[in-house]
Design a protein around this motif. Structure first.
Motif, mmCIF file in Angstrom:
data_model
loop_
_atom_site.group_PDB
_atom_site.id
_atom_site.type_symbol
_atom_site.label_atom_id
_atom_site.label_comp_id
_atom_site.label_asym_id
_atom_site.label_seq_id
_atom_site.Cartn_x
_atom_site.Cartn_y
_atom_site.Cartn_z
ATOM 1 N N UNK A 1 0.852 -1.190 0.000
ATOM 2 C CA UNK A 1 0.000 0.000 0.000
ATOM 3 C C UNK A 1 0.891 1.245 0.000
ATOM 4 N N UNK A 2 0.560 2.206 -0.868
ATOM 5 C CA UNK A 2 1.442 3.354 -1.087
ATOM 6 C C UNK A 2 0.647 4.626 -1.365
ATOM 7 N N UNK A 3 1.374 5.737 -1.318
ATOM 8 C CA UNK A 3 0.879 6.984 -1.869
ATOM 9 C C UNK A 3 1.955 7.538 -2.801
ATOM 10 N N UNK A 4 1.521 8.261 -3.826
ATOM 11 C CA UNK A 4 2.466 8.814 -4.795
ATOM 12 C C UNK A 4 3.190 9.990 -4.145
ATOM 13 N N UNK A 5 4.531 9.877 -4.040
ATOM 14 C CA UNK A 5 5.324 10.906 -3.373
ATOM 15 C C UNK A 5 6.015 11.843 -4.355
ATOM 16 N N UNK A 6 6.306 11.364 -5.564
ATOM 17 C CA UNK A 6 7.083 12.164 -6.513
ATOM 18 C C UNK A 6 6.853 11.636 -7.914
ATOM 19 N N UNK A 7 6.809 12.542 -8.876
ATOM 20 C CA UNK A 7 6.756 12.152 -10.287
ATOM 21 C C UNK A 7 7.611 13.096 -11.115
#
Length: 232
Positions: free
Chosen positions: A98-104
């Motif tokens: 399970x994750x959240x988007x931290x950087x793109x």
């Protein structure tokens, strides 16, 4: 077509399955595709199935509205009495991250949008980095903002860093790097560049990563083979 952005507040789940033979990879893809095509779970937004290239296995990049919706899925009879037993028969390991988007970051040719779909022919690398909780943000910064040099790499398309929140099948904290390349050759040329030819920014970023990871990263390469979003 699913999109990846730091502006989204939903939960990103990355399910990684390994197996020992290509035939079982085919079975994994078949079973995962059935689940994706039948998905009507509350809060489910999209699923994108990846087939392993360097090593047999699969990855499923899933977007959920919230962790609460995901836990309802995990608590259901179908998941516990059919899904897990079926995958357990044909895998050598299962990681549900399970994750959240931290950087793109993305190449300018993508127009500011990162998409995942079999229509795009991306060559994708997914790497899971174990790290102590107190060093997770340092790792995310070293994997993300410190690697702007990606933009100068021929064949680079996009790079996403996921902040690990919770996991089944993996102990401790982690972060994930998800990158897209125009070809296997472009990715391997970037990966295998001699140390004395690396830009200074890359040498520093890789040094920071080595200083905080607590084990060997789990790395594989993939091709996207199927995707579906809610409402399709």
């Amino acid at each position: 077509m699913p999109k990846i952005s730091t502006q989204d507040n939903h939960l990103t789940v990355l399910n990684l399955f390994t197996t020992d033979v290509p035939e079982n990879q085919d079975r994994l893809i078949e079973e995962m595709t059935k689940i994706v095509n039948a998905a009507t779970y509350e809060g489910w937004m999209s699923s994108t199935v990846h087939a392993g290239v360097d090593k047999p296995g699969t990855a499923n990049f899933i977007q959920w509205r919230s962790g609460e919706d995901l836990e309802k899925r995990y608590a259901g009879d179908e998941f516990n009495h059919r899904t897990l037993p079926v995958f357990g028969e044909i895998t050598t390991s299962i990681k549900l991250l399970q994750n959240e988007v931290a950087f793109t970051q993305e190449h300018p040719s993508l127009g500011g949008t990162i998409e995942i779909s079999p229509k795009r022919d991306d060559y994708t690398c997914i790497a899971v980095f174990p790290v102590a909780k107190e060093n997770q943000e340092e790792l995310i910064d070293a994997l993300g903002p410190a690697q702007e040099y990606f933009l100068q790499s021929p064949g680079f398309r996009s790079h996403v860093v996921l902040r690990g929140l919770a996991a089944r099948g993996l102990e401790g904290s982690f972060a994930v790097s998800y990158s897209q390349w125009e070809s296997k050759e472009a990715f391997e040329a970037h990966r295998d560049i001699p140390q004395d030819q690396k830009p200074e920014a890359r040498v520093k970023a890789e040094g920071r990563i080595r200083a905080v990871v607590t084990g060997i990263p789990d790395i594989n390469t993939y091709r996207v083979v199927h995707t579906r979003s809610a409402g399709e």
